[in-house]
Write an enzyme that holds these catalytic residues in place. Sequence first.
Site, PDB file in Angstrom:
ATOM      1  N   LYS A  16       8.914  19.347  -3.797  1.00 18.24           N
ATOM      2  CA  LYS A  16       7.862  17.734  -3.941  1.00 18.24           C
ATOM      3  C   LYS A  16       8.417  17.725  -5.117  1.00 18.24           C
ATOM      4  CE  LYS A  16       4.657  21.148  -4.585  1.00 18.24           C
ATOM      5  NZ  LYS A  16       5.186  22.148  -4.732  1.00 18.24           N
ATOM      6  N   ARG A  91      -4.488  22.353  -5.491  1.00 21.27           N
ATOM      7  CA  ARG A  91      -3.734  23.212  -4.788  1.00 21.27           C
ATOM      8  C   ARG A  91      -5.002  24.886  -4.688  1.00 21.27           C
ATOM      9  NH1 ARG A  91       1.096  23.042  -8.580  1.00 21.27           N
ATOM     10  NH2 ARG A  91       2.363  25.054  -8.278  1.00 21.27           N
ATOM     11  N   ARG A 130      17.356  26.891 -10.007  1.00 19.01           N
ATOM     12  CA  ARG A 130      16.637  25.813 -10.853  1.00 19.01           C
ATOM     13  C   ARG A 130      16.676  25.935 -11.782  1.00 19.01           C
ATOM     14  NH1 ARG A 130      11.153  22.729  -8.688  1.00 19.01           N
ATOM     15  NH2 ARG A 130      10.161  24.629 -10.133  1.00 19.01           N
ATOM     16  N   ARG A 136      13.392  26.175 -17.061  1.00 21.91           N
ATOM     17  CA  ARG A 136      12.262  26.615 -16.737  1.00 21.91           C
ATOM     18  C   ARG A 136      11.738  27.935 -16.755  1.00 21.91           C
ATOM     19  NH1 ARG A 136       8.877  22.976 -12.186  1.00 21.91           N
ATOM     20  NH2 ARG A 136       7.817  25.268 -12.031  1.00 21.91           N
ATOM     21  N   ARG A 148       3.870  32.704  -7.919  1.00 24.96           N
ATOM     22  CA  ARG A 148       3.069  31.700  -7.470  1.00 24.96           C
ATOM     23  C   ARG A 148       3.321  31.216  -6.015  1.00 24.96           C
ATOM     24  NH1 ARG A 148       8.450  29.694 -11.175  1.00 24.96           N
ATOM     25  NH2 ARG A 148       8.335  27.450 -10.155  1.00 24.96           N
TER      26      ARG A 148
HETATM   27  P1  ADP Z   1       6.211  25.040  -8.928  1.00 26.36           P
HETATM   28  O1  ADP Z   1       5.585  24.096  -7.877  1.00 26.36           O
HETATM   29  O2  ADP Z   1       7.518  24.955  -8.345  1.00 26.36           O
HETATM   30  O3  ADP Z   1       5.281  26.053  -8.910  1.00 26.36           O
HETATM   31  P2  ADP Z   1       4.835  22.730 -10.227  1.00 26.36           P
HETATM   32  O4  ADP Z   1       5.594  22.121 -11.866  1.00 26.36           O
HETATM   33  O5  ADP Z   1       4.294  22.059  -9.564  1.00 26.36           O
HETATM   34  O6  ADP Z   1       5.997  24.254  -9.961  1.00 26.36           O
HETATM   35  O7  ADP Z   1       3.994  23.771 -11.701  1.00 26.36           O
HETATM   36  C1  ADP Z   1       4.050  24.620 -12.187  1.00 26.36           C
HETATM   37  C2  ADP Z   1       2.890  25.595 -12.622  1.00 26.36           C
HETATM   38  O8  ADP Z   1       1.605  24.854 -13.580  1.00 26.36           O
HETATM   39  C3  ADP Z   1       2.183  26.896 -11.752  1.00 26.36           C
HETATM   40  O9  ADP Z   1       2.734  27.786 -11.523  1.00 26.36           O
HETATM   41  C4  ADP Z   1       1.028  26.296 -11.862  1.00 26.36           C
HETATM   42  O10 ADP Z   1       0.966  27.395 -13.291  1.00 26.36           O
HETATM   43  C5  ADP Z   1       0.603  25.434 -13.057  1.00 26.36           C
HETATM   44  N1  ADP Z   1       0.008  23.818 -12.506  1.00 26.36           N
HETATM   45  C6  ADP Z   1       1.015  23.301 -11.739  1.00 26.36           C
HETATM   46  N2  ADP Z   1      -0.397  22.585 -10.990  1.00 26.36           N
HETATM   47  C7  ADP Z   1      -1.884  23.167 -10.664  1.00 26.36           C
HETATM   48  C8  ADP Z   1      -2.839  22.992  -9.869  1.00 26.36           C
HETATM   49  N3  ADP Z   1      -3.063  21.900  -9.819  1.00 26.36           N
HETATM   50  N4  ADP Z   1      -3.834  24.155 -10.226  1.00 26.36           N
HETATM   51  C9  ADP Z   1      -3.727  25.126 -10.752  1.00 26.36           C
HETATM   52  N5  ADP Z   1      -2.101  25.353 -11.587  1.00 26.36           N
HETATM   53  C10 ADP Z   1      -1.505  24.164 -11.435  1.00 26.36           C
END
Ligand code: ADP
Length: 190
Positions: A16, A91, A130, A136, A148
């Site tokens: 994404k 989400r 990654r 990260r 996740r």
């Molecule tokens: P990825 O899609 O690789 O998991 P992101 O950077 O989108 O990476 O998200 C990293 C973390 O941030 C998630 O595992 C979660 O803990 C938190 N997070 C991100 N966006 C949301 C959301 N919309 N609602 C709840 N938690 C979120």
Amino acid sequence: MSKLNIVLFGPPGAGKGTQSEFLIRKYGLIHLSTGDLLRAEIKAESPLGLQAKEQMDAGQLVPDEVVIGMIRNKMEANLEAKGFIFDGFPRTRAQAIALDEMLAEKSEPITVMLALEVPEAELVKRLLNRGATSGRSDDQDETVIRNRIREYEQKTAPLKEYYSAQGKFKALDGVGSVEEITTRLMEAVG
Ligand code: ADP
């Protein structure tokens, strides 16, 4: 002119963030990534960041009101935008409903949800890769990665039906070169 509001959807590691970069340039959109916003809060050591870090490190979602508040602030700071690309948000169903309500206030609904589909084995491989280069911490531990993915399957994947019911859901194959997937996304936007 009506705005182009895209939800870029898919499991962790689907690509994404990578694809957002292209879409924002091509269509002049503002990129709203809740993951990036949360990592900025952690870096700034804000109270919100300190609270979110624990959940992120465990591979769990942070509370809905936290991310909804962050998105609201960013949208209000960018009222003149041609549109938004939502990356990693919504989400949960509560987040999707809140987003629809925020957009309804401005009569600028979601245009389309583009869902990148990638098999789990490929996701784990990409995320570990990654993690080896980005630093990260949530990408360095396979247990956290699988958590996740489980969170995604249980809480996030059902949003496909939410957007399907609005006639906005489009699924795309997320396996291939970055350019191939970019082309598929462009064709889907139309
Ligand atoms: P990825 O899609 O690789 O998991 P992101 O950077 O989108 O990476 O998200 C990293 C973390 O941030 C998630 O595992 C979660 O803990 C938190 N997070 C991100 N966006 C949301 C959301 N919309 N609602 C709840 N938690 C979120």
